[in-house]
Design an enzyme around this catalytic site. Structure first.
Site, PDB file in Angstrom:
ATOM      1  N   LYS A 124     -23.124  -1.734 -22.221  1.00 45.40           N
ATOM      2  CA  LYS A 124     -23.612  -3.094 -21.920  1.00 45.40           C
ATOM      3  C   LYS A 124     -24.324  -3.622 -23.151  1.00 45.40           C
ATOM      4  CE  LYS A 124     -23.880  -5.821 -18.185  1.00 45.40           C
ATOM      5  NZ  LYS A 124     -23.018  -5.779 -16.986  1.00 45.40           N
TER       6      LYS A 124
HETATM    7  N1  GLU Z   1     -19.995  -7.969 -16.637  1.00 49.33           N
HETATM    8  C1  GLU Z   1     -19.091  -7.503 -15.630  1.00 49.33           C
HETATM    9  C2  GLU Z   1     -19.691  -6.356 -14.848  1.00 49.33           C
HETATM   10  O1  GLU Z   1     -20.896  -6.213 -14.783  1.00 49.33           O
HETATM   11  C3  GLU Z   1     -17.723  -7.171 -16.191  1.00 49.33           C
HETATM   12  C4  GLU Z   1     -17.692  -6.139 -17.267  1.00 49.33           C
HETATM   13  C5  GLU Z   1     -16.328  -5.994 -17.933  1.00 49.33           C
HETATM   14  O2  GLU Z   1     -15.382  -6.640 -17.528  1.00 49.33           O
HETATM   15  O3  GLU Z   1     -16.255  -5.182 -18.886  1.00 49.33           O
HETATM   16  O4  GLU Z   1     -19.021  -5.598 -14.198  1.00 49.33           O
END
Ligand code: GLU
Length: 435
Positions: A124
């Site tokens: 993240k």
């Molecule tokens: N931000 C989204 C999540 O928390 C998608 C992450 C992604 O597609 O890599 O799952």
């Protein structure tokens, strides 16, 4: 001095920010892992792997503001685990983002990706910035400098960012371009959630909401709730809550309440969802909606008579202060971390079924995986194919979680963690330690 934490495992004491008693998202995540430890068997010797991120990068992001001055923002990219594949997870722009929060969100991505069995670890990123205060040019410069700074650890086979809170297709296009310029070759697979005309996937924008709806229908069937007669309340009416609300309404449900940063609107007979989506699309929030419904105080949202409650905004929304008032039979976590552990226990004791974020909102990253595969093969699928594959993955993941929760008499959250942690630690075990 290292101490023994499991048979044959000696580990250094945790620094304070890794301490499970440290309040905040990372502490909550560590408590969730501790609940799973008794179910790990021999894999338990690797459990400390889950309790510290593999790689943590803090970067300075300086940019020229439009008025000629220089501003510095702090940025992060955390790769929690890469045992099952490259890091994967979104990037959020928010003034309150902290390293501890990004660490927790990266760990939840590891769990989520393993729960739906896509071949990724968890990662993240975030920038401590309020994007509403930036011009478009400033936003682009922040995005590009951040991407360049984290460029040393991201890449199509290393770690693949995606949209999250306050980031979108345009931000992904800038990230893809910046990475590609630095590499000297267009690398569409470095981010997902891109515009469709730039290697993005059909169905990606709606994927998280579609996944929320899919597991909601599966769970409703298990508890004898008729979706076509159900009442739904949604917090957050963007990509996730808006799409989920639309799909529930199309299935015959009444969307009785919607809350976002503009306020809360309520209509016992059911809000006109297409009109509300159109309003939010044009005005940015539910404020000023005149298509039927009354404005009620924000705090009243939690006590509204409904069957299905979908928190699809930010973390920490359902707390020990409002969990006792929730009337829904089922909570579907569209957001990441919307329920505090105390609230989770209160809902459990009151018989409210909670479909945890790490399962319920995994539709987004699942279609991100499809996007990445399409980019690698330069062969693009139809929206029907994408939706069919998404629904199958979500249903299979839900069934497996439901079974484990029945077998061990644990919550769906703990069941999801059991499946995910076993997959991650099994991969860890197979790979072994280097050197
Ligand atoms: N931000 C989204 C999540 O928390 C998608 C992450 C992604 O597609 O890599 O799952």
């Amino acid at each position: 001095m290292p101490s023994q934490t499991a048979p044959g495992v000696f580990t250094q004491a945790l620094p304070s920010y890794l301490d499970p008693n440290h309040l905040g998202p990372w502490g909550i995540y560590l408590q969730q892992v501790d609940r799973v430890a008794p179910y790990l068997g021999k894999l338990g010797r690797w459990v400390d792997t889950l309790k510290r991120p593999k790689r943590t990068l803090i970067v300075d992001v300086p940019i020229h503001l439009d008025n000629g001055t220089v501003a510095h923002f702090e940025g992060y990219r955390v790769q929690h685990n890469t045992s099952r594949g490259p890091g994967k997870g979104g990037v959020r722009f928010h003034q309150d983002v902290t390293l501890s929060e990004v660490m927790a969100l990266s760990a939840w991505m590891s769990i989520k990706n393993a729960a739906v069995n896509v071949p990724y670890g968890g990662a993240k990123g975030g920038i401590r910035v309020d994007p509403k205060l930036l011009s478009r040019g400033e936003l682009e410069r922040v995005t590009r400098r951040y991407t360049s700074e984290i460029g040393i650890i991201i890449g199509p086979s290393k770690d693949i960012p995606a949209p999250d809170v306050n980031t979108n297709e345009q931000v992904m296009a800038w990230m893809m371009d910046t990475y590609s310029m630095n590499e000297g070759a267009t690398a569409t697979g470095v981010v997902t959630g891109k515009p469709v005309d730039l290697g993005g996937s059909l169905g990606r924008r709606e994927a998280t909401g579609r996944g929320v709806f899919t597991v909601g229908v599966e769970a409703a069937r298990r508890i004898g709730l008729d979706v076509s007669r159900s009442r739904v309340a949604v917090q957050g009416f963007g990509n996730v809550g808006g799409v989920a609300g639309k799909l529930f309404a199309e299935a015959g449900a009444r969307v009785v309440a919607v809350q976002d940063h503009g306020g809360t609107i309520y209509n016992e007979a059911g809000l006109h969802v297409p009109a509300l989506l159109d309003h939010v699309g044009r005005h940015g929030s539910v404020a000023g909606f005149e298509g039927g419904g009354q404005v009620i105080p924000n705090e009243d949202f939690w006590g509204i008579p409904c069957d299905i409650l979908i928190p699809a905004a930010l973390e920490g929304q359902i707390t020990d202060k409002n969990a006792g008032r929730i009337q829904a039979r089922m909570v579907i976590e569209g957001a990441n971390g919307p329920t505090t552990p105390q609230a989770d226990d209160i809902l459990h004791d009151r018989g409210v079924l909670v479909l945890p974020d790490v399962l319920a909102n995994a539709g987004g990253v699942t279609v991100s995986y499809f996007e990445w595969v399409q980019d690698f093969s330069s062969f693009f699928w139809t929206e029907d194919e994408i939706n069919a594959r998404l629904v199958k993955i979500m249903k299979d993941a839900f069934s497996a979680v439901w079974q484990v929760s029945e077998d061990h008499k644990v919550s769906l959250r703990t069941a999801t963690f059991i499946i995910a942690c076993q997959r991650i630690l099994h991969a860890r075990d197979l790979r072994g330690l280097y050197p």
